[in-house]
Design an enzyme around this catalytic site. Structure first.
Site, PDB file in Angstrom:
ATOM      1  N   ARG A   1       0.846  -1.202   0.000  1.00 46.50           N
ATOM      2  CA  ARG A   1       0.000   0.000   0.000  1.00 46.50           C
ATOM      3  C   ARG A   1       0.875   1.243   0.000  1.00 46.50           C
ATOM      4  O   ARG A   1       1.736   1.376   0.865  1.00 46.50           O
ATOM      5  CB  ARG A   1      -0.898   0.005   1.233  1.00 46.50           C
ATOM      6  CG  ARG A   1      -1.902  -1.117   1.213  1.00 46.50           C
ATOM      7  CD  ARG A   1      -2.959  -0.874   2.262  1.00 46.50           C
ATOM      8  NE  ARG A   1      -3.715  -2.092   2.489  1.00 46.50           N
ATOM      9  CZ  ARG A   1      -4.368  -2.343   3.610  1.00 46.50           C
ATOM     10  NH1 ARG A   1      -4.340  -1.483   4.593  1.00 46.50           N
ATOM     11  NH2 ARG A   1      -5.041  -3.457   3.735  1.00 46.50           N
TER      12      ARG A   1
ATOM     13  N   ARG B   1       3.920 -14.675  16.947  1.00 45.61           N
ATOM     14  CA  ARG B   1       3.464 -13.359  17.383  1.00 45.61           C
ATOM     15  C   ARG B   1       3.105 -13.382  18.867  1.00 45.61           C
ATOM     16  O   ARG B   1       2.938 -14.450  19.458  1.00 45.61           O
ATOM     17  CB  ARG B   1       2.269 -12.881  16.556  1.00 45.61           C
ATOM     18  CG  ARG B   1       1.062 -13.797  16.567  1.00 45.61           C
ATOM     19  CD  ARG B   1       0.006 -13.272  15.615  1.00 45.61           C
ATOM     20  NE  ARG B   1      -1.230 -14.045  15.687  1.00 45.61           N
ATOM     21  CZ  ARG B   1      -2.362 -13.695  15.097  1.00 45.61           C
ATOM     22  NH1 ARG B   1      -2.424 -12.584  14.396  1.00 45.61           N
ATOM     23  NH2 ARG B   1      -3.447 -14.439  15.208  1.00 45.61           N
TER      24      ARG B   1
ATOM     25  N   ASP C   1     -12.867 -16.509   7.079  1.00 45.54           N
ATOM     26  CA  ASP C   1     -13.006 -15.369   7.983  1.00 45.54           C
ATOM     27  C   ASP C   1     -14.374 -15.480   8.656  1.00 45.54           C
ATOM     28  O   ASP C   1     -15.293 -16.107   8.113  1.00 45.54           O
ATOM     29  CB  ASP C   1     -12.918 -14.049   7.203  1.00 45.54           C
ATOM     30  CG  ASP C   1     -11.479 -13.691   6.843  1.00 45.54           C
ATOM     31  OD1 ASP C   1     -10.570 -14.097   7.588  1.00 45.54           O
ATOM     32  OD2 ASP C   1     -11.271 -13.013   5.812  1.00 45.54           O
TER      33      ASP C   1
END
Length: 365
Positions: free
Chosen positions: A175, A279, A349
């Protein structure tokens, strides 16, 4: 027959189905082998913090109908997922955006960032990517790949990027704006009070039994219901008759820390292969918590073997072909419906799970 539907699994798919079936006057029994409802979106209170017991779940969707549907069960806050990545002693924003590129190369404009990436890609001269490493390099160049993709991906899949197929990374979102919002969806948030409260509302007035293994239960109660909705592993349902499908599993190490803020963000990825976990989640930041203590979870990705908790289907060509064989068997099971992530052998999702469950129940009723 005591029930219209036996629903195996109290995750999002099974719970939406149960809620809608009850509205239509159907009598359902929901069973779950775990000691609690909610499947992988289960949250439990620890030090007054809603802990995402099976990993971070952030609800996001561009489907207004699904957003409004979920909002009847909870009010959602305005949490925006903006993870950061740690590589050695460097800190980067995710997804890869102008903040990432500015930190990496000391540049300021989208044109400068594009020029660096395009030069790195051209220098590599990769015509036909043969594996994930070549695919990622041809999309993002060497710096982004080596610092932010390589180690993390190898930990997630438990093998070198040169051994992984190229199709796993179809695209890498680059992006060229200073926007740290990970998702592009119109609606996003965390339910205030956690996900378990949503499932409790969906299952209100429906009989639920936890600590109940389907295979033992159905042996003892073969005629308990007219139909079964099975949201467990489709290969396990058929006794692994064609062999087991492959999954990845995740292990969590969760601890309470005697400080009010450990890492300043809900999600921090560790992208070096040498750091064993992928993480660290700091749960209070999902709900802007001000509690005096904090709860963190380290996530470790691992190979799945029978008896472990399956998290991610490994959707390569070989497994997808094997799933097709199981799906053909499933279509012949007249009074059993298969659904959800494990029943459909598909990474879903949450909004897609809700949509699939609604579609399933409307087709059924």
């Amino acid at each position: 027959m005591k029930y219209d539907y036996l629903i195996v699994g109290s995750g999002l798919f099974g719970s939406v189905f149960a809620y809608e079936a009850k509205k239509k006057g159907k009598k359902c029994l929901v069973i779950d082998k775990r000691s609690h409802i909610g499947g992988n979106i289960y949250t439990e209170k620890v030090e007054d913090i809603n802990v995402h017991k099976y990993g971070a779940h952030i609800f996001h969707t561009s489907d207004k109908k699904i957003w409004e549907y979920m909002n009847q069960f909870a009010e959602f806050n305005n949490y925006i997922n903006s993870p950061v990545a740690v590589y050695k002693d460097e800190l980067y924003n995710l997804p890869f955006n102008m903040n990432t590129f500015s930190k990496m190369w000391g540049i300021r404009t989208p044109a400068e960032a594009k020029a660096v990436i395009e030069k790195q890609i051209a220098d590599l001269n990769i015509e036909e990517p043969k594996n994930l490493e070549e695919q990622a390099l041809s999309l993002a160049g060497r710096d982004v790949y080596e610092k932010l993709v390589k180690g993390y991906t190898e930990k997630q899949w438990g093998r070198s990027c040169t051994e992984l197929p190229a199709f796993i990374i179809k695209r890498l979102p680059l992006r060229f704006t200073y926007d740290n919002n990970y998702f592009n969806d119109r609606f996003q948030g965390i339910p205030m009070g956690g996900y378990t409260a949503i499932i409790e509302k969906m299952l209100e007035g429906t009989e639920v039994r936890t600590d109940t293994d389907y295979f033992e239960f159905i042996r003892e109660n073969p005629d308990i219901a007219e139909k079964t909705l099975f949201t467990g592993m489709i290969d396990e349902y058929f006794g692994y008759c064609y062999g087991p499908l492959q999954y990845r599993s995740v292990r969590f190490e969760t601890e309470v820390l005697d400080c009010d803020n450990y890492q300043g963000n809900a999600v921090v990825n560790y992208t070096e292969r040498e750091v064993p976990y992928t993480r660290i989640i700091e749960h209070k930041h999902f709900e802007f918590g001000k509690q005096p203590k904090t709860v963190i979870s380290r996530e470790y990705s691992s190979e799945w073997t029978q008896g472990m908790e399956p998290y991610y289907p490994v959707n390569n060509d070989e497994n997808n072909a094997l799933y097709e064989r199981y799906r053909e068997l499933a279509e012949k099971e007249g009074n059993v419906i298969f659904g959800g992530r494990l029943g459909h052998y598909k990474y879903y999702d949450m909004d897609k799970v809700v949509a699939a469950a609604l579609e399933c129940v409307h087709k059924e009723l």
